[in-house]
Write a protein that holds these residues in place. Structure first.
Motif, mmCIF file in Angstrom:
data_model
loop_
_atom_site.group_PDB
_atom_site.id
_atom_site.type_symbol
_atom_site.label_atom_id
_atom_site.label_comp_id
_atom_site.label_asym_id
_atom_site.label_seq_id
_atom_site.Cartn_x
_atom_site.Cartn_y
_atom_site.Cartn_z
ATOM 1 N N GLY A 49 -50.509 17.105 -11.624
ATOM 2 C CA GLY A 49 -50.680 16.082 -10.598
ATOM 3 C C GLY A 49 -50.838 16.708 -9.227
ATOM 4 N N HIS A 50 -50.418 15.978 -8.212
ATOM 5 C CA HIS A 50 -50.585 16.443 -6.837
ATOM 6 C C HIS A 50 -49.690 17.626 -6.491
ATOM 7 N N GLY A 51 -48.436 17.601 -6.893
ATOM 8 C CA GLY A 51 -47.528 18.675 -6.553
ATOM 9 C C GLY A 51 -47.309 18.765 -5.053
ATOM 10 N N ALA A 52 -46.775 19.878 -4.616
ATOM 11 C CA ALA A 52 -46.517 20.119 -3.195
ATOM 12 C C ALA A 52 -46.797 21.582 -2.889
ATOM 13 N N GLU A 53 -47.196 21.847 -1.661
ATOM 14 C CA GLU A 53 -47.490 23.214 -1.244
ATOM 15 C C GLU A 53 -46.744 23.500 0.050
ATOM 16 N N HIS A 54 -46.162 24.697 0.132
ATOM 17 C CA HIS A 54 -45.477 25.124 1.352
ATOM 18 C C HIS A 54 -45.639 26.634 1.480
ATOM 19 N N ASP A 55 -46.163 27.082 2.608
ATOM 20 C CA ASP A 55 -46.377 28.518 2.870
ATOM 21 C C ASP A 55 -47.130 29.218 1.743
ATOM 22 N N GLY A 56 -48.137 28.529 1.200
ATOM 23 C CA GLY A 56 -48.969 29.141 0.174
ATOM 24 C C GLY A 56 -48.364 29.151 -1.220
ATOM 25 N N ARG A 57 -47.198 28.545 -1.390
ATOM 26 C CA ARG A 57 -46.553 28.454 -2.710
ATOM 27 C C ARG A 57 -46.634 27.015 -3.192
ATOM 28 N N TYR A 58 -46.823 26.836 -4.496
ATOM 29 C CA TYR A 58 -46.982 25.514 -5.088
ATOM 30 C C TYR A 58 -45.725 25.121 -5.844
ATOM 31 N N TYR A 59 -45.401 23.828 -5.775
ATOM 32 C CA TYR A 59 -44.248 23.281 -6.476
ATOM 33 C C TYR A 59 -44.674 22.010 -7.205
ATOM 34 N N CYS A 60 -44.086 21.769 -8.362
ATOM 35 C CA CYS A 60 -44.441 20.577 -9.134
ATOM 36 C C CYS A 60 -43.812 19.324 -8.542
ATOM 37 N N CYS A 61 -42.727 19.474 -7.785
ATOM 38 C CA CYS A 61 -42.029 18.318 -7.213
ATOM 39 C C CYS A 61 -41.173 18.772 -6.031
ATOM 40 N N ALA A 62 -40.673 17.788 -5.284
ATOM 41 C CA ALA A 62 -39.836 18.082 -4.126
ATOM 42 C C ALA A 62 -38.528 18.753 -4.552
ATOM 43 N N HIS A 63 -38.001 18.391 -5.714
ATOM 44 C CA HIS A 63 -36.761 19.010 -6.199
ATOM 45 C C HIS A 63 -36.920 20.529 -6.323
ATOM 46 N N CYS A 64 -37.997 20.962 -6.960
ATOM 47 C CA CYS A 64 -38.220 22.402 -7.121
ATOM 48 C C CYS A 64 -38.429 23.080 -5.769
ATOM 49 N N ALA A 65 -39.113 22.393 -4.848
ATOM 50 C CA ALA A 65 -39.296 22.952 -3.508
ATOM 51 C C ALA A 65 -37.937 23.130 -2.826
ATOM 52 N N ARG A 66 -37.073 22.108 -2.901
ATOM 53 C CA ARG A 66 -35.735 22.199 -2.298
ATOM 54 C C ARG A 66 -34.912 23.311 -2.933
ATOM 55 N N GLU A 67 -35.000 23.428 -4.249
ATOM 56 C CA GLU A 67 -34.264 24.493 -4.950
ATOM 57 C C GLU A 67 -34.721 25.879 -4.496
ATOM 58 N N SER A 68 -35.929 25.967 -3.980
ATOM 59 C CA SER A 68 -36.466 27.231 -3.477
ATOM 60 C C SER A 68 -36.265 27.388 -1.973
ATOM 61 N N GLY A 69 -35.517 26.440 -1.357
ATOM 62 C CA GLY A 69 -35.196 26.555 0.064
ATOM 63 C C GLY A 69 -36.116 25.822 1.006
ATOM 64 N N VAL A 70 -37.101 25.097 0.475
ATOM 65 C CA VAL A 70 -38.017 24.343 1.343
ATOM 66 C C VAL A 70 -37.329 23.047 1.782
ATOM 67 N N GLN A 71 -37.424 22.751 3.054
ATOM 68 C CA GLN A 71 -36.828 21.519 3.586
ATOM 69 C C GLN A 71 -37.924 20.567 4.040
ATOM 70 N N GLY A 72 -37.628 19.269 3.962
ATOM 71 C CA GLY A 72 -38.555 18.278 4.494
ATOM 72 C C GLY A 72 -39.560 17.708 3.524
ATOM 73 N N LEU A 73 -39.497 18.084 2.252
ATOM 74 C CA LEU A 73 -40.404 17.505 1.254
ATOM 75 C C LEU A 73 -39.629 16.490 0.426
ATOM 76 N N ASP A 74 -40.225 15.317 0.230
ATOM 77 C CA ASP A 74 -39.614 14.262 -0.576
ATOM 78 C C ASP A 74 -40.607 13.779 -1.623
ATOM 79 N N ASP A 75 -40.085 13.385 -2.786
ATOM 80 C CA ASP A 75 -40.943 12.828 -3.828
ATOM 81 C C ASP A 75 -41.407 11.419 -3.497
ATOM 82 N N ARG A 76 -40.661 10.734 -2.634
ATOM 83 C CA ARG A 76 -41.034 9.380 -2.217
ATOM 84 C C ARG A 76 -40.561 9.144 -0.790
ATOM 85 N N ALA A 77 -41.217 8.230 -0.119
ATOM 86 C CA ALA A 77 -40.874 7.955 1.273
ATOM 87 C C ALA A 77 -39.864 6.839 1.351
#
Length: 77
Positions: A49-77
Motif C-alpha cells: 500500500g502507501h506506507g510511509a517514508e522518512h529520511d529515505g527509509r520506508y515503513y509499512c505503517c506509523a507503528h513501525c516508523a515510531r518503533e524506529s524512532g520516527v516522530q509525527g507519523l500517524d496511521d490516521r488523523a
C-alpha cells in the motif's frame, strides 16, 4: 511465452512492469511484489500500500516508523 524473472515460470500471460524501482517480467502480482515493492525498514515486510517514508527509509505503517524512532507519523488523523 515469457519467463517470470522471480520464479522462472514460462507463462503465456506474463506481463512486464517498469518503474522507479526497476523493471521485470512476471507471471503474477505476487512475484512482482516480491521483486519490486520496497521493504519496511523496521519489520521487513513488503509495502504493497502507501506506507510511509522518512529520511529515505520506508515503513509499512506509523507503528513501525515510531518503533524506529520516527516522530509525527500517524496511521490516521
Amino acid at each position: 511465452m515469457a519467463r517470470c524473472d522471480v520464479c522462472g515460470n514460462d507463462y503465456d500471460k506474463a506481463f512486464t512492469i517498469e518503474g522507479p524501482r526497476g523493471r521485470g517480467t512476471f507471471d503474477s502480482f505476487e512475484c512482482a511484489i516480491h521483486a519490486l515493492a520496497p521493504a519496511c525498514s523496521h519489520c521487513g515486510c513488503r509495502i504493497v500500500g502507501h506506507g510511509a517514508e522518512h529520511d529515505g527509509r520506508y515503513y509499512c505503517c506509523a507503528h513501525c516508523a515510531r518503533e524506529s524512532g520516527v516522530q509525527g507519523l500517524d496511521d490516521r488523523a
